[in-house]
Design an enzyme around this catalytic site. Structure first.
Site, PDB file in Angstrom:
ATOM      1  N   GLY A   1      -4.270  -4.308  -4.541  1.00 20.44           N
ATOM      2  CA  GLY A   1      -5.268  -3.300  -4.899  1.00 20.44           C
ATOM      3  C   GLY A   1      -4.525  -2.032  -5.253  1.00 20.44           C
ATOM      4  N   HIS A   2      -4.253  -1.847  -6.536  1.00  9.99           N
ATOM      5  CA  HIS A   2      -3.456  -0.690  -6.959  1.00  9.99           C
ATOM      6  C   HIS A   2      -4.378   0.442  -7.395  1.00  9.99           C
ATOM      7  CE1 HIS A   2       0.302  -3.383  -7.603  1.00  9.99           C
ATOM      8  NE2 HIS A   2      -0.031  -3.220  -6.357  1.00  9.99           N
TER       9      HIS A   2
ATOM     10  N   ASP B   1       0.810  -1.222   0.000  1.00 10.77           N
ATOM     11  CA  ASP B   1       0.000   0.000   0.000  1.00 10.77           C
ATOM     12  C   ASP B   1       0.844   1.273   0.000  1.00 10.77           C
ATOM     13  OD1 ASP B   1      -2.282  -1.664   0.225  1.00 10.77           O
ATOM     14  OD2 ASP B   1      -1.909  -1.796   2.379  1.00 10.77           O
TER      15      ASP B   1
ATOM     16  N   GLN C   1       2.107  -5.858  -3.012  1.00  5.13           N
ATOM     17  CA  GLN C   1       2.445  -5.966  -1.588  1.00  5.13           C
ATOM     18  C   GLN C   1       3.792  -5.269  -1.317  1.00  5.13           C
ATOM     19  OE1 GLN C   1       1.518  -9.333  -3.120  1.00  5.13           O
ATOM     20  NE2 GLN C   1      -0.489  -8.427  -2.903  1.00  5.13           N
TER      21      GLN C   1
ATOM     22  N   LYS D   1       2.225   2.030  -5.149  1.00  7.21           N
ATOM     23  CA  LYS D   1       2.944   1.535  -6.343  1.00  7.21           C
ATOM     24  C   LYS D   1       2.158   1.792  -7.623  1.00  7.21           C
ATOM     25  CE  LYS D   1       3.118  -2.454  -4.371  1.00  7.21           C
ATOM     26  NZ  LYS D   1       2.785  -2.104  -2.991  1.00  7.21           N
TER      27      LYS D   1
HETATM   28  P1  IMP Z   1      -2.685 -12.770   1.560  1.00  8.94           P
HETATM   29  O1  IMP Z   1      -1.664 -12.215   0.625  1.00  8.94           O
HETATM   30  O2  IMP Z   1      -4.092 -12.450   1.171  1.00  8.94           O
HETATM   31  O3  IMP Z   1      -2.450 -14.194   1.869  1.00  8.94           O
HETATM   32  O4  IMP Z   1      -2.482 -11.992   2.960  1.00  8.94           O
HETATM   33  C1  IMP Z   1      -1.298 -12.154   3.750  1.00  8.94           C
HETATM   34  C2  IMP Z   1      -0.903 -10.830   4.405  1.00  8.94           C
HETATM   35  O5  IMP Z   1      -0.513  -9.911   3.393  1.00  8.94           O
HETATM   36  C3  IMP Z   1      -2.033 -10.147   5.180  1.00  8.94           C
HETATM   37  O6  IMP Z   1      -1.467  -9.445   6.273  1.00  8.94           O
HETATM   38  C4  IMP Z   1      -2.583  -9.149   4.185  1.00  8.94           C
HETATM   39  O7  IMP Z   1      -3.221  -8.065   4.808  1.00  8.94           O
HETATM   40  C5  IMP Z   1      -1.297  -8.726   3.500  1.00  8.94           C
HETATM   41  N1  IMP Z   1      -1.528  -8.230   2.132  1.00  8.94           N
HETATM   42  C6  IMP Z   1      -1.830  -8.961   1.030  1.00  8.94           C
HETATM   43  N2  IMP Z   1      -1.956  -8.163  -0.045  1.00  8.94           N
HETATM   44  C7  IMP Z   1      -1.732  -6.911   0.383  1.00  8.94           C
HETATM   45  C8  IMP Z   1      -1.683  -5.637  -0.266  1.00  8.94           C
HETATM   46  O8  IMP Z   1      -1.877  -5.505  -1.480  1.00  8.94           O
HETATM   47  N3  IMP Z   1      -1.402  -4.573   0.520  1.00  8.94           N
HETATM   48  C9  IMP Z   1      -1.137  -4.688   1.847  1.00  8.94           C
HETATM   49  N4  IMP Z   1      -1.158  -5.855   2.498  1.00  8.94           N
HETATM   50  C10 IMP Z   1      -1.446  -6.957   1.768  1.00  8.94           C
END
Ligand code: IMP
Length: 421
Positions: free
Chosen positions: A40-41, A13, A224, A16
């Protein structure tokens, strides 16, 4: 010309999407190399907001090829929906997008498993986005998942989904005590996505290597952030891929030396969604809420309020080192306007090991240097010379802690609100 990686330096977040959109102005190819619909970009063009989950942010530029690389886990149902929404707005998705034949498919049962495994963990839950990311990557490493190439033959695809479902239902029923998933409940929707996805299937590795041979400009778009890396993050509170520069080569199928530039994106402060340690978190409700409101810190994928805190120079230094950032972009500098004092974490006390153990971050006590804030609204600044002195001092401190030059500062959500150094 080599690949330019654009990488989240913190917990995701960092903004990017906007930075990729900025650089893709002159890019021939933008390729995602890991993750899936958990991303979520968010990009604003004029005042219109676009949230992209799997489609690379280059799609907003009409001549940019947008590739979903083999390191990704692709949810075909979500992808078909995202493409449909973009096409409704007039984007030429079918001409621009390519999906790696050797990326892995997120199936409906992976999302179910994500939900039930999180529920079973109770207060140890990771706080995932519940997009099926962990279960799909687990299946990939267990050599049980279905690659995108499985879509090529309709009959075989159905057989493969059925066989996979048998295994996954055993997990659902025997391990988690849940009802099984019934093929009839999701098959029609899944099968219909073949029509959208099949024409897009390509060999991303060959496309990128060919683009580089033709001296085209290629951006690798991270999702991420590096502190969520499966190996180098705050395990187990991480995602299941390699969001950093190290993920680019295997995630696109290109030689590591092809990555010649890596821009680290850092917020001027820190946020995190989901569970896991966060040393500089503002647990005091009022201060955290002020940062959350000023920065509109709510998840683009899940809508969850993000946890907010001050910039962590220890983790920043770690992130810059392992990613080999050649340059830095600072985002959301405007959010700090009107904070009288801006603390920055410069070290930890009580470390239990003589190395930085990211698995024990909840045991550390950060200590802070204090920076003077500024009142000025910087959202209209067109050059750094217009920045208040206090912000320039803060940026200098960020640069020293990150050990790489700051080249860009973002001063607001819109495409035009960006200042180059
Ligand atoms: P997963 O990727 O859905 O398995 O989530 C694993 C961890 O990564 C959790 O803490 C999510 O909140 C975090 N996470 C996954 N995608 C994002 C993102 O795009 N932005 C911020 N945190 C993320």
């Amino acid at each position: 010309m080599g690949v330019h990686a654009i990488v989240g330096g913190q917990w995701g977040d960092e903004g990017k999407g906007k930075v990729v959109d900025f650089f893709s102005d002159s890019a021939d190819v933008v390729a995602r190399y890991q993750g899936g619909a958990n991303a979520g970009h968010t990009v604003f063009i004029d005042t219109e907001q676009f949230i992209l989950h799997q489609v690379p942010s280059g799609i907003l530029r009409p001549d940019t090829r947008c590739l979903l690389g083999p390191g990704m886990v692709v949810d075909p149902v979500e992808l078909a929906g995202e493409i449909g929404r973009l096409r409704d707005k007039g984007f030429r998705c079918m001409q621009q997008i390519g999906v790696a034949y050797n990326a892995q498919l997120v199936l409906p049962v992976h999302k179910r498993l994500d939900g039930v495994s999180e529920a079973a963990l109770k207060d140890q839950a990771i706080g995932t986005t519940q997009r099926g990311i962990g279960p799909t990557y687990s299946d990939r490493y267990a050599r049980r998942s279905l690659p995108v190439s499985a879509l090529l033959d309709a009959d075989r695809f159905k057989e493969a989904v059925k066989a996979h479902l048998e295994y996954a239902n055993a997990l659902l029923t025997k391990i988690y005590g849940q009802p099984p998933l019934v093929m009839a409940d999701f098959w029609d929707e899944l099968a219909a996505t073949r029509e959208v996805v099949l024409p897009l299937v390509t060999d991303v590795s060959t496309e990128v290597i060919q683009a580089l041979r033709e001296d085209k400009s290629v951006i690798a778009e991270g999702a991420q952030g590096v502190l969520l890396d499966i190996d180098f993050g705050t395990y187990p509170y991480v995602t299941s891929s390699h969001p950093g520069t190290i993920g680019v080569a295997s995630g696109l199928g290109i030689p590591p030396a092809a990555v010649t530039r890596s821009t680290g994106i850092f917020k001027a402060y820190c946020t995190r969604v989901g569970e896991g340690p966060f040393p500089t978190e503002l647990t005091d409700h009022e201060a955290g809420e002020r940062l959350r409101k000023a920065g509109n810190e709510y998840g683009a994928t899940t809508g969850r309020p993000r946890r907010c805190g001050w910039f962590d120079g220890v983790l920043g230094d770690f992130s810059a080192r392992i990613n080999g950032f050649t340059d830095i972009c600072i985002t959301k500098a405007d959010v700090l306007s009107q904070f009288r004092e801006i603390p920055m974490c410069t070290g930890y006390e009580d470390q239990s090991t003589d190395f930085l153990n990211l698995h024990a971050l909840d045991e550390v006590t950060p200590h802070y240097a204090s920076f003077e804030g500024w009142d000025d609204d910087i959202s209209g600044c067109e050059s750094m010379s217009e920045f208040p002195e206090a912000l320039l001092i803060y940026l200098d401190a960020l640069e020293s802690s990150l050990g790489a030059p700051i080249r860009i500062v973002s001063t607001g959500p819109e495409r035009s609100q960006i200042v180059r150094k």
